[in-house]
Motif scaffolding. Structure first.
Motif, PDB file in Angstrom:
ATOM      1  N   LYS A  36       0.825  -1.207   0.000  1.00  0.00           N
ATOM      2  CA  LYS A  36       0.000   0.000   0.000  1.00  0.00           C
ATOM      3  C   LYS A  36       0.858   1.256   0.000  1.00  0.00           C
ATOM      4  O   LYS A  36       0.533   2.236  -0.677  1.00  0.00           O
ATOM      5  N   VAL A  37       1.968   1.243   0.712  1.00  0.00           N
ATOM      6  CA  VAL A  37       2.862   2.398   0.728  1.00  0.00           C
ATOM      7  C   VAL A  37       3.482   2.599  -0.659  1.00  0.00           C
ATOM      8  O   VAL A  37       3.567   3.734  -1.154  1.00  0.00           O
ATOM      9  N   VAL A  38       3.878   1.513  -1.301  1.00  0.00           N
ATOM     10  CA  VAL A  38       4.457   1.610  -2.644  1.00  0.00           C
ATOM     11  C   VAL A  38       3.423   2.140  -3.626  1.00  0.00           C
ATOM     12  O   VAL A  38       3.730   3.000  -4.459  1.00  0.00           O
ATOM     13  N   ARG A  39       2.197   1.658  -3.535  1.00  0.00           N
ATOM     14  CA  ARG A  39       1.149   2.165  -4.430  1.00  0.00           C
ATOM     15  C   ARG A  39       0.878   3.639  -4.185  1.00  0.00           C
ATOM     16  O   ARG A  39       0.664   4.410  -5.129  1.00  0.00           O
ATOM     17  N   LEU A  40       0.895   4.063  -2.928  1.00  0.00           N
ATOM     18  CA  LEU A  40       0.670   5.464  -2.589  1.00  0.00           C
ATOM     19  C   LEU A  40       1.807   6.335  -3.115  1.00  0.00           C
ATOM     20  O   LEU A  40       1.561   7.400  -3.707  1.00  0.00           O
ATOM     21  N   ILE A  41       3.044   5.923  -2.915  1.00  0.00           N
ATOM     22  CA  ILE A  41       4.192   6.686  -3.407  1.00  0.00           C
ATOM     23  C   ILE A  41       4.184   6.750  -4.931  1.00  0.00           C
ATOM     24  O   ILE A  41       4.486   7.789  -5.516  1.00  0.00           O
ATOM     25  N   THR A  42       3.820   5.653  -5.586  1.00  0.00           N
ATOM     26  CA  THR A  42       3.733   5.646  -7.047  1.00  0.00           C
ATOM     27  C   THR A  42       2.676   6.628  -7.531  1.00  0.00           C
ATOM     28  O   THR A  42       2.913   7.398  -8.472  1.00  0.00           O
ATOM     29  N   PRO A 105     -12.240  13.034  -4.470  1.00  0.00           N
ATOM     30  CA  PRO A 105     -11.468  11.993  -5.155  1.00  0.00           C
ATOM     31  C   PRO A 105     -10.290  11.485  -4.326  1.00  0.00           C
ATOM     32  O   PRO A 105      -9.975  10.293  -4.346  1.00  0.00           O
ATOM     33  N   LEU A 106      -9.656  12.385  -3.567  1.00  0.00           N
ATOM     34  CA  LEU A 106      -8.524  11.962  -2.741  1.00  0.00           C
ATOM     35  C   LEU A 106      -8.969  11.039  -1.620  1.00  0.00           C
ATOM     36  O   LEU A 106      -8.331  10.014  -1.354  1.00  0.00           O
ATOM     37  N   VAL A 107     -10.083  11.367  -0.987  1.00  0.00           N
ATOM     38  CA  VAL A 107     -10.606  10.508   0.083  1.00  0.00           C
ATOM     39  C   VAL A 107     -11.018   9.152  -0.486  1.00  0.00           C
ATOM     40  O   VAL A 107     -10.728   8.107   0.109  1.00  0.00           O
ATOM     41  N   ALA A 111      -9.186   5.835   0.722  1.00  0.00           N
ATOM     42  CA  ALA A 111     -10.020   4.839   1.380  1.00  0.00           C
ATOM     43  C   ALA A 111      -9.986   3.524   0.604  1.00  0.00           C
ATOM     44  O   ALA A 111      -9.895   2.451   1.208  1.00  0.00           O
ATOM     45  N   GLY A 112     -10.037   3.605  -0.704  1.00  0.00           N
ATOM     46  CA  GLY A 112      -9.962   2.384  -1.503  1.00  0.00           C
ATOM     47  C   GLY A 112      -8.626   1.687  -1.365  1.00  0.00           C
ATOM     48  O   GLY A 112      -8.542   0.462  -1.325  1.00  0.00           O
ATOM     49  N   LEU A 113      -7.567   2.469  -1.275  1.00  0.00           N
ATOM     50  CA  LEU A 113      -6.225   1.894  -1.144  1.00  0.00           C
ATOM     51  C   LEU A 113      -6.001   1.313   0.235  1.00  0.00           C
ATOM     52  O   LEU A 113      -5.540   0.172   0.369  1.00  0.00           O
ATOM     53  N   LEU A 114      -6.357   2.044   1.263  1.00  0.00           N
ATOM     54  CA  LEU A 114      -6.045   1.598   2.618  1.00  0.00           C
ATOM     55  C   LEU A 114      -7.045   0.603   3.178  1.00  0.00           C
ATOM     56  O   LEU A 114      -6.707  -0.168   4.076  1.00  0.00           O
ATOM     57  N   MET A 115      -8.263   0.612   2.685  1.00  0.00           N
ATOM     58  CA  MET A 115      -9.288  -0.297   3.219  1.00  0.00           C
ATOM     59  C   MET A 115      -9.414  -1.581   2.412  1.00  0.00           C
ATOM     60  O   MET A 115     -10.159  -2.472   2.816  1.00  0.00           O
TER      61      MET A 115
END
Length: 117
Positions: A36-42, A105-107, A111-115
């Motif tokens: 999830k961290v890698v996807r967020l940084i990407t 859109p950010l939320v 939320a989709g990424l972390l949940m």
């Protein structure tokens, strides 16, 4: 009845399997967090590069628009003022609709990424 060697051995095996299971679950959680961290940084990197390229393009288009408007307005400074006013208008519109354009859109993305499982 409870002191039977077979029962003690079975309980010991159960404890070992449980320890192994807990170890695997902790590894899974670590890998999930890393993913999830890698996807967020990407995603942040892609957005940053996109915004940077967009800013460069807007700068060149702004100079082109000033060069187009200057002969029609007979004033270079008036053309710059008009283009600057357009950007101020865009800024005001962006501030008014920031919840719909940025926050929602950010939320949803976070939320989709972390949940997600």
């Amino acid at each position: 009845m409870f002191s039977n060697d077979n029962n003690v051995e079975t309980i010991a095996q159960l404890v070992e399997v449980l320890k192994h299971y807990i170890g695997l679950q902790s590894e899974y959680v670590k890998l999930d967090v890393i993913e999830k961290v890698v996807r967020l940084i990407t995603a942040l990197t892609v957005v940053a590069v996109f915004c940077l390229l967009l800013v460069f393009a807007l700068i060149f288009f702004s100079f082109a628009m000033v060069n187009i408007l200057a002969p029609a307005l007979n004033s270079l400074s008036m053309a710059y003022t008009l283009v600057g006013g357009f950007y101020i208008l865009l800024l005001i519109i962006f501030i008014i609709f920031r919840h719909r354009l940025v926050e929602r859109p950010l939320v949803k993305f976070l939320a989709g990424l972390l949940m997600s499982k």
